[in-house]
Design a protein around this motif. Sequence first.
Motif, short mmCIF file in Angstrom:
data_model
loop_
_atom_site.label_atom_id
_atom_site.label_comp_id
_atom_site.label_asym_id
_atom_site.label_seq_id
_atom_site.Cartn_x
_atom_site.Cartn_y
_atom_site.Cartn_z
N ASP A 10 0.63 -1.18 -0.07
CA ASP A 10 0.05 -0.18 0.12
C ASP A 10 0.80 1.08 -0.11
O ASP A 10 0.78 2.21 -0.78
N LYS A 11 1.93 1.13 0.78
CA LYS A 11 2.78 2.22 1.05
C LYS A 11 3.44 2.50 -0.32
O LYS A 11 3.92 3.78 -0.92
N LEU A 12 3.98 1.26 -1.16
CA LEU A 12 4.76 1.49 -2.20
C LEU A 12 3.66 2.15 -3.29
O LEU A 12 4.20 2.92 -4.21
N ASN A 13 2.52 1.72 -3.35
CA ASN A 13 1.55 2.23 -4.51
C ASN A 13 1.02 3.71 -4.10
O ASN A 13 1.26 4.47 -5.10
N GLN A 14 1.32 4.20 -2.85
CA GLN A 14 1.21 5.49 -2.80
C GLN A 14 2.57 6.45 -3.40
O GLN A 14 2.22 7.55 -3.82
N LEU A 15 3.44 5.92 -3.02
CA LEU A 15 4.99 6.49 -3.67
C LEU A 15 4.75 6.58 -5.29
O LEU A 15 4.86 7.29 -5.72
N ARG A 93 12.37 12.53 -29.45
CA ARG A 93 11.85 11.37 -29.51
C ARG A 93 11.28 10.83 -28.25
O ARG A 93 10.25 10.33 -27.95
N VAL A 94 12.49 10.91 -27.55
CA VAL A 94 12.03 10.35 -26.15
C VAL A 94 11.37 11.15 -25.42
O VAL A 94 10.30 10.61 -24.75
N PHE A 95 11.13 12.39 -25.69
CA PHE A 95 10.44 13.70 -24.70
C PHE A 95 8.72 12.79 -25.40
O PHE A 95 7.89 12.88 -24.37
N VAL A 96 8.63 12.79 -26.55
CA VAL A 96 7.37 12.23 -27.21
C VAL A 96 7.04 11.07 -26.36
O VAL A 96 5.88 10.83 -26.07
N GLN A 97 7.82 10.19 -26.45
CA GLN A 97 7.42 8.73 -25.96
C GLN A 97 7.12 8.85 -24.35
O GLN A 97 6.27 8.07 -24.03
N LEU A 98 7.98 9.62 -23.53
CA LEU A 98 7.53 9.72 -22.45
C LEU A 98 6.36 10.38 -21.99
O LEU A 98 5.67 9.88 -21.13
N ALA A 99 6.01 11.46 -22.79
CA ALA A 99 4.63 11.93 -22.63
C ALA A 99 3.49 10.86 -23.02
O ALA A 99 2.71 11.06 -22.09
N GLU A 100 3.61 10.15 -24.01
CA GLU A 100 2.69 9.12 -24.24
C GLU A 100 2.62 8.09 -23.01
O GLU A 100 1.69 7.76 -22.59
N GLU A 101 3.85 7.84 -22.68
CA GLU A 101 3.73 6.83 -21.42
C GLU A 101 3.15 7.42 -20.14
O GLU A 101 2.40 6.93 -19.31
N GLN A 102 3.41 8.71 -19.93
CA GLN A 102 2.77 9.38 -18.65
C GLN A 102 1.20 9.48 -19.01
O GLN A 102 0.69 9.40 -17.91
N GLN A 103 0.69 9.62 -20.16
CA GLN A 103 -0.60 9.92 -20.39
C GLN A 103 -1.18 8.40 -20.07
O GLN A 103 -2.31 8.38 -19.49
N ARG A 104 -0.47 7.33 -20.42
CA ARG A 104 -1.22 6.13 -20.44
C ARG A 104 -1.31 5.77 -18.91
O ARG A 104 -2.25 5.12 -18.34
N LEU A 105 -0.14 6.25 -18.13
CA LEU A 105 -0.19 5.71 -16.57
C LEU A 105 -1.31 6.62 -15.98
O LEU A 105 -1.85 6.25 -15.09
N GLN A 106 -1.30 7.89 -16.49
CA GLN A 106 -2.41 8.57 -15.89
C GLN A 106 -4.03 8.31 -16.18
O GLN A 106 -4.99 8.51 -15.27
N SER A 107 -4.23 7.37 -17.31
CA SER A 107 -5.33 7.01 -17.49
C SER A 107 -5.72 5.93 -16.34
O SER A 107 -4.92 5.26 -16.17
N LEU A 108 -7.01 5.68 -16.05
CA LEU A 108 -7.43 4.99 -15.11
C LEU A 108 -7.01 3.30 -15.50
O LEU A 108 -6.32 2.69 -14.46
N PRO A 109 -7.32 3.02 -16.55
CA PRO A 109 -7.04 1.43 -16.71
C PRO A 109 -5.55 1.15 -16.90
O PRO A 109 -5.01 0.28 -16.39
N GLY A 110 -4.82 2.25 -17.37
CA GLY A 110 -3.23 2.10 -17.58
C GLY A 110 -2.63 2.08 -15.92
O GLY A 110 -1.86 1.28 -15.99
N GLN A 111 -3.00 2.96 -15.22
CA GLN A 111 -2.72 2.79 -13.94
C GLN A 111 -3.10 1.71 -13.18
O GLN A 111 -2.01 1.22 -12.61
N GLN A 112 -4.29 1.24 -13.25
CA GLN A 112 -4.31 0.13 -12.45
C GLN A 112 -3.78 -1.39 -13.12
O GLN A 112 -3.41 -1.83 -12.38
N ARG A 113 -3.34 -1.33 -14.40
CA ARG A 113 -2.78 -2.38 -14.76
C ARG A 113 -1.29 -2.49 -14.32
O ARG A 113 -0.43 -3.20 -14.01
N ALA A 114 -0.82 -0.96 -14.26
CA ALA A 114 0.71 -0.93 -14.03
C ALA A 114 0.69 -1.21 -12.55
O ALA A 114 1.73 -2.01 -12.17
N LEU A 115 0.03 -0.78 -11.57
CA LEU A 115 0.27 -0.99 -10.12
C LEU A 115 -0.27 -2.43 -9.81
O LEU A 115 0.51 -2.77 -9.05
#
Length: 560
Positions: A10-15, A93-115
């Motif tokens: 739980d604590k790790l997921n908060q981080l 290109r890295v900046f673009v891909q980081l932005a895409e990955e960040q958006q994926r993680l911020q979406s609820l399904p992507g976040q749930q899958r990652a955690l």
Amino acid sequence: MSPSAPSLHDKLNQLRQRFIDQLPARLQHTVDQWQQSQASSEAHARLGPELHRFFHSLKGTGRSLGFERIALLADQGETALHEQPPAGDVVERVFVQLAEEQQRLQSLPGQQRALAAMNSVEFSPKPVQTRSKRQRLIYLCDDEPDQVGQLLHHLRCFGHEVVHFEDTDAFFNAVITRRPDAIIMDVQFPQGHTAGTETLASLNKLTGERLPSIVLSAHGDFHSRLSAVRAGCNGYFTKPVKPLDLMLAVDELTTPIDDEPLRILIVDDEPEVAAYHALLLEQAGMAVQQVNHPADALNALERFSPDLLLVDVYMPVCSGEELANIIRQQPEHVGLPIIYLSSETDSQKQLSAMTAGVEAFITKPVVPDELVSAVKLRAERLRLLRSLMTRDSMTGLYNHSTTTDLISKALAQAHRDNTQHAMAMIDIDHFKAVNDTHGHLAGDQVIITLARLLKTRLRMSDIIGRYGGEEFVVLLKGVSDARASELIDALRHDFAQVDFHAGGARFRCTFSAGVSSFPTHPSTESLRLSADQALYRAKHQGRNQVITSTEQDDDGFPTA
């Protein structure tokens, strides 16, 4: 019903959640810096180190928290910046891909899958902390009443809770219901010549662990001793046993492994990574404090007094290597173990960073068990060395200089917190006569016994020191001189009932004590002098008593 404490996951997921939430702003800030750096060579020289640090930190944080895709992209960005000239197209290109990955993680399904994926990570469970308090629960199983009364008395004098059983069945059921800290067991019962040790062996098998135990027996024959060894017993005494010898054996068997958890200070400019490493070490039972700016490290060293420093190598303003050199220049921190943490894998750069005399270099992401082992090994070694320098070799109590230093620090803190303390000066009565009559070994036994009595009966937070010879000093924190006098007087009464043996002789000892109070006496020296004067009055008025400091003492009553 109060909610349960959050688990490690739980604590790790908060981080991890905090990392996801902060990533967009960090990424946008770095993209702006990159664009500014392209305007001129001067701008590139000024902003280049910041860009390097962003990718390096992102790589380490991503790996530590389990965001492998982010770590991989950050590694590509860092590599591109190292090229001469920097591979600008790769960086963008890295900046673009980081932005895409960040958006994926911020979406609820992507976040749930990652955690959910990260929750599969396994951590070693926190070790069971045994012997955490000084009072022990002792089970005494013996059906012969001759010595039971004496044994119960001596064990209870040292503050232990003792439960007596006359038959093995009641004892067996009690252990199943409530596990004791130690067992004293007779061997022979009506059920058989080795019924006691057979009962212990059955309990060990049933519980799956070896119960700390000492055997009493009227027989010292081979078979009786063999049954005790097979039952996993830690000691063997033949009757009649000297209560003090048995009590000291129990005390040794149940002595806390360590009263204080190892203290670790983490210095890392990435709060999430520092918090992650802190969680791993706290899970292993260590006390951890973290700072996120190197400039705060010196104050933290003074306040926290750590056993080890865990430092990130790459930090803004001051690198880990520079911080280690600053710390090493101070004599009081020359021996403090320092471990570097970094995602740097270049062995030459690692060796270069260790020139400040650090203990080890651990590469991020850390393997949890490896981090805990590396930190524990080195911190315990320093604690052992400190103990050798600060403890009296005979009693294990603080020595004179360390006691004085600790009391001074406690009083300084009490000034700030507006709290009260009491000091007791304790001196064994007629100690020279004990040495002259019974020998120095008997005198040593008296000193060791009083030291152990003080340790077992007083709190872990109190400061207990051997002041010299047969004299001891105690600082009782947060209590009045009246309450301190009651506590010390109870110890005096019980110490006077302990039987000592030297050859065929049996003897008893007493002590006298003087008590003074803080802040009535605001300095270490005035507090000690006042307690010493009260001790002199106790000696002068017949010994074997506790006297509390009065104004009369402060008006010039002679010292001991």
